[in-house]
Write a protein that holds these residues in place. Structure first.
Motif, PDB file in Angstrom:
ATOM      1  N   LEU A  11       0.910  -1.346   0.112  1.00 28.59           N
ATOM      2  CA  LEU A  11      -0.011  -0.119  -0.134  1.00 28.59           C
ATOM      3  C   LEU A  11       0.867   1.164  -0.104  1.00 28.59           C
ATOM      4  O   LEU A  11       0.820   2.284  -0.857  1.00 28.59           O
ATOM      5  CB  LEU A  11      -0.868  -0.114   1.219  1.00 28.59           C
ATOM      6  N   ILE A  12       1.979   1.175   0.862  1.00 29.45           N
ATOM      7  CA  ILE A  12       2.616   2.381   0.920  1.00 29.45           C
ATOM      8  C   ILE A  12       3.477   2.699  -0.449  1.00 29.45           C
ATOM      9  O   ILE A  12       3.507   3.817  -1.079  1.00 29.45           O
ATOM     10  CB  ILE A  12       3.679   2.365   2.174  1.00 29.45           C
ATOM     11  N   GLN A  13       3.906   1.453  -0.995  1.00 24.87           N
ATOM     12  CA  GLN A  13       4.629   1.683  -2.345  1.00 24.87           C
ATOM     13  C   GLN A  13       3.669   1.996  -3.240  1.00 24.87           C
ATOM     14  O   GLN A  13       3.945   2.821  -4.122  1.00 24.87           O
ATOM     15  CB  GLN A  13       5.189   0.411  -2.900  1.00 24.87           C
ATOM     16  N   ASN A  14       2.391   1.743  -3.604  1.00 26.28           N
ATOM     17  CA  ASN A  14       1.470   2.371  -4.189  1.00 26.28           C
ATOM     18  C   ASN A  14       1.038   3.768  -4.499  1.00 26.28           C
ATOM     19  O   ASN A  14       0.873   4.553  -5.043  1.00 26.28           O
ATOM     20  CB  ASN A  14       0.289   1.349  -4.128  1.00 26.28           C
ATOM     21  N   LEU A  15       0.903   4.086  -2.855  1.00 25.42           N
ATOM     22  CA  LEU A  15       0.400   5.335  -2.467  1.00 25.42           C
ATOM     23  C   LEU A  15       1.760   6.158  -2.758  1.00 25.42           C
ATOM     24  O   LEU A  15       1.498   7.387  -3.591  1.00 25.42           O
ATOM     25  CB  LEU A  15      -0.156   5.445  -1.256  1.00 25.42           C
ATOM     26  N   HIS A  16       2.887   5.807  -2.558  1.00 24.50           N
ATOM     27  CA  HIS A  16       3.976   6.652  -2.827  1.00 24.50           C
ATOM     28  C   HIS A  16       4.470   7.104  -4.155  1.00 24.50           C
ATOM     29  O   HIS A  16       4.840   8.113  -4.606  1.00 24.50           O
ATOM     30  CB  HIS A  16       5.299   6.095  -2.106  1.00 24.50           C
ATOM     31  N   SER A  17       3.844   6.105  -5.250  1.00 22.95           N
ATOM     32  CA  SER A  17       3.918   6.431  -6.502  1.00 22.95           C
ATOM     33  C   SER A  17       3.133   7.390  -7.167  1.00 22.95           C
ATOM     34  O   SER A  17       3.520   7.996  -8.169  1.00 22.95           O
ATOM     35  CB  SER A  17       3.612   4.803  -7.351  1.00 22.95           C
ATOM     36  N   LEU A  18       2.204   8.078  -6.297  1.00 21.78           N
ATOM     37  CA  LEU A  18       1.625   9.280  -6.729  1.00 21.78           C
ATOM     38  C   LEU A  18       2.246  10.398  -6.424  1.00 21.78           C
ATOM     39  O   LEU A  18       1.618  11.495  -6.944  1.00 21.78           O
ATOM     40  CB  LEU A  18       0.145   8.837  -5.909  1.00 21.78           C
ATOM     41  N   ILE A  19       3.222  10.463  -5.485  1.00 21.80           N
ATOM     42  CA  ILE A  19       3.664  11.704  -5.097  1.00 21.80           C
ATOM     43  C   ILE A  19       4.374  12.622  -6.009  1.00 21.80           C
ATOM     44  O   ILE A  19       3.910  13.835  -6.194  1.00 21.80           O
ATOM     45  CB  ILE A  19       4.521  11.431  -3.777  1.00 21.80           C
ATOM     46  N   SER A  20       5.325  11.932  -6.867  1.00 18.81           N
ATOM     47  CA  SER A  20       6.194  12.627  -7.775  1.00 18.81           C
ATOM     48  C   SER A  20       5.370  13.334  -9.029  1.00 18.81           C
ATOM     49  O   SER A  20       5.550  14.524  -9.256  1.00 18.81           O
ATOM     50  CB  SER A  20       7.309  11.850  -8.494  1.00 18.81           C
ATOM     51  N   VAL A  21       4.427  12.759  -9.280  1.00 19.33           N
ATOM     52  CA  VAL A  21       3.416  13.541 -10.120  1.00 19.33           C
ATOM     53  C   VAL A  21       2.559  14.443  -9.667  1.00 19.33           C
ATOM     54  O   VAL A  21       2.059  15.636 -10.167  1.00 19.33           O
ATOM     55  CB  VAL A  21       2.400  12.420 -11.055  1.00 19.33           C
ATOM     56  N   THR A  22       1.999  14.151  -8.444  1.00 21.77           N
ATOM     57  CA  THR A  22       1.005  15.184  -7.863  1.00 21.77           C
ATOM     58  C   THR A  22       1.791  16.464  -7.347  1.00 21.77           C
ATOM     59  O   THR A  22       1.233  17.642  -7.447  1.00 21.77           O
ATOM     60  CB  THR A  22       0.538  14.680  -6.401  1.00 21.77           C
ATOM     61  N   VAL A  23       3.020  16.491  -6.840  1.00 17.55           N
ATOM     62  CA  VAL A  23       3.635  17.619  -6.293  1.00 17.55           C
ATOM     63  C   VAL A  23       4.066  18.468  -7.552  1.00 17.55           C
ATOM     64  O   VAL A  23       4.380  19.714  -7.429  1.00 17.55           O
ATOM     65  CB  VAL A  23       4.689  17.378  -5.618  1.00 17.55           C
ATOM     66  N   GLN A  24       3.875  17.957  -8.655  1.00 19.70           N
ATOM     67  CA  GLN A  24       4.289  18.850  -9.910  1.00 19.70           C
ATOM     68  C   GLN A  24       2.714  19.539 -10.508  1.00 19.70           C
ATOM     69  O   GLN A  24       2.862  20.451 -11.121  1.00 19.70           O
ATOM     70  CB  GLN A  24       4.869  18.070 -11.140  1.00 19.70           C
ATOM     71  N   GLU A  25       1.700  19.420  -9.823  1.00 22.20           N
ATOM     72  CA  GLU A  25       0.253  20.054 -10.192  1.00 22.20           C
ATOM     73  C   GLU A  25       0.512  21.533  -9.717  1.00 22.20           C
ATOM     74  O   GLU A  25       0.952  21.558  -8.544  1.00 22.20           O
ATOM     75  CB  GLU A  25      -0.747  19.232  -9.623  1.00 22.20           C
ATOM     76  N   GLY A  26      -0.201  22.345 -10.562  1.00 23.48           N
ATOM     77  CA  GLY A  26       0.031  23.892 -10.157  1.00 23.48           C
ATOM     78  C   GLY A  26      -0.448  24.152  -8.925  1.00 23.48           C
ATOM     79  O   GLY A  26      -0.253  24.959  -8.258  1.00 23.48           O
ATOM     80  N   GLY A  27      -1.675  23.287  -8.295  1.00 24.18           N
ATOM     81  CA  GLY A  27      -2.525  23.804  -7.267  1.00 24.18           C
ATOM     82  C   GLY A  27      -2.214  23.233  -6.139  1.00 24.18           C
ATOM     83  O   GLY A  27      -2.618  23.360  -5.079  1.00 24.18           O
ATOM     84  N   CYS A  28      -1.082  22.082  -5.993  1.00 25.52           N
ATOM     85  CA  CYS A  28      -0.709  21.220  -4.992  1.00 25.52           C
ATOM     86  C   CYS A  28       0.154  22.320  -4.186  1.00 25.52           C
ATOM     87  O   CYS A  28       1.476  22.666  -4.743  1.00 25.52           O
ATOM     88  CB  CYS A  28       0.097  19.966  -5.723  1.00 25.52           C
ATOM     89  N   ILE A  29       0.109  22.403  -2.980  1.00 27.14           N
ATOM     90  CA  ILE A  29       1.066  22.889  -2.018  1.00 27.14           C
ATOM     91  C   ILE A  29       1.685  22.031  -1.153  1.00 27.14           C
ATOM     92  O   ILE A  29       2.934  22.249  -0.728  1.00 27.14           O
ATOM     93  CB  ILE A  29       0.050  24.180  -1.200  1.00 27.14           C
ATOM     94  N   ARG A  30       1.008  21.012  -0.850  1.00 28.80           N
ATOM     95  CA  ARG A  30       1.577  19.935   0.185  1.00 28.80           C
ATOM     96  C   ARG A  30       0.870  18.524  -0.311  1.00 28.80           C
ATOM     97  O   ARG A  30      -0.206  18.621  -0.460  1.00 28.80           O
ATOM     98  CB  ARG A  30       1.110  20.593   1.610  1.00 28.80           C
ATOM     99  N   TYR A  31       1.712  17.635  -0.214  1.00 28.28           N
ATOM    100  CA  TYR A  31       1.230  16.386  -0.417  1.00 28.28           C
ATOM    101  C   TYR A  31       2.206  15.228   0.219  1.00 28.28           C
ATOM    102  O   TYR A  31       3.165  15.112  -0.402  1.00 28.28           O
ATOM    103  CB  TYR A  31       1.335  15.937  -1.871  1.00 28.28           C
ATOM    104  N   GLU A  32       1.970  15.050   1.484  1.00 31.19           N
ATOM    105  CA  GLU A  32       2.647  13.999   2.215  1.00 31.19           C
ATOM    106  C   GLU A  32       2.083  12.870   2.614  1.00 31.19           C
ATOM    107  O   GLU A  32       1.022  12.851   3.134  1.00 31.19           O
ATOM    108  CB  GLU A  32       3.277  14.815   3.478  1.00 31.19           C
ATOM    109  N   LEU A  33       2.949  11.952   2.537  1.00 29.24           N
ATOM    110  CA  LEU A  33       2.561  10.502   3.089  1.00 29.24           C
ATOM    111  C   LEU A  33       2.899  10.073   4.411  1.00 29.24           C
ATOM    112  O   LEU A  33       4.290  10.471   4.785  1.00 29.24           O
ATOM    113  CB  LEU A  33       2.947   9.452   2.048  1.00 29.24           C
ATOM    114  N   ASN A  34       2.106   9.626   5.253  1.00 29.73           N
ATOM    115  CA  ASN A  34       2.651   9.303   6.814  1.00 29.73           C
ATOM    116  C   ASN A  34       2.084   8.249   7.304  1.00 29.73           C
ATOM    117  O   ASN A  34       0.970   7.518   6.956  1.00 29.73           O
ATOM    118  CB  ASN A  34       1.987  10.508   7.613  1.00 29.73           C
ATOM    119  N   GLN A  35       3.074   7.418   8.149  1.00 33.59           N
ATOM    120  CA  GLN A  35       2.516   6.366   8.823  1.00 33.59           C
ATOM    121  C   GLN A  35       2.153   6.281  10.096  1.00 33.59           C
ATOM    122  O   GLN A  35       3.249   6.793  10.835  1.00 33.59           O
ATOM    123  CB  GLN A  35       3.676   5.109   8.347  1.00 33.59           C
ATOM    124  N   CYS A  36       1.287   5.930  10.696  1.00 31.71           N
ATOM    125  CA  CYS A  36       1.096   5.717  12.021  1.00 31.71           C
ATOM    126  C   CYS A  36       2.188   5.087  12.989  1.00 31.71           C
ATOM    127  O   CYS A  36       2.220   3.819  12.470  1.00 31.71           O
ATOM    128  CB  CYS A  36      -0.252   5.333  12.588  1.00 31.71           C
TER     129      CYS A  36
END
Length: 104
Positions: free
Chosen positions: A26-51
């Motif tokens: 799950l972490i690997q799959n969700l982490h794969s979204l980060i690099s593309v998302t942070v390049q979006e013009g409206g993205c200010i913060r996009y961080e993945l956290n584990q409890c």
């Protein structure tokens, strides 16, 4: 995109609970979204956290310029493909909540 100090931004908290034995995938799959998302013009913060206390709980904390940029993200091809392909099939349950930033 210029962000002014007094603009209220949209905050998204997306909580995922991994199925037993599936947290790493799950972490690997969700982490794969980060690099593309942070390049979006409206993205200010996009961080993945584990409890720490419950490692099967994974949370995205996102901040978007406004509702429109968040909606564009959710309608993007790669997000649609991610969820339409059955991902994350490693998820036992998830919850997404939207918040508005409270400015002083």
């Amino acid at each position: 995109m210029e962000i002014r100090k007094n603009d209220t931004q949209l905050v998204c908290i997306a909580k995922f609970i991994a199925k037993d034995g599936e947290v790493d995938q799950l972490i690997q799959n969700l982490h794969s979204l980060i690099s593309v998302t942070v390049q979006e013009g409206g993205c200010i913060r996009y961080e993945l956290n584990q409890c720490i206390e419950e490692p099967n709980r994974i949370t995205f904390i996102e901040k978007w310029y406004n509702q429109e940029t968040f909606d564009a993200h959710n309608n993007s091809t790669y997000i649609q493909e991610f969820f339409n392909a059955g991902n994350p099939h490693h998820v036992k349950e998830f919850e997404v909540s939207l918040h508005k930033e409270i400015l002083a």
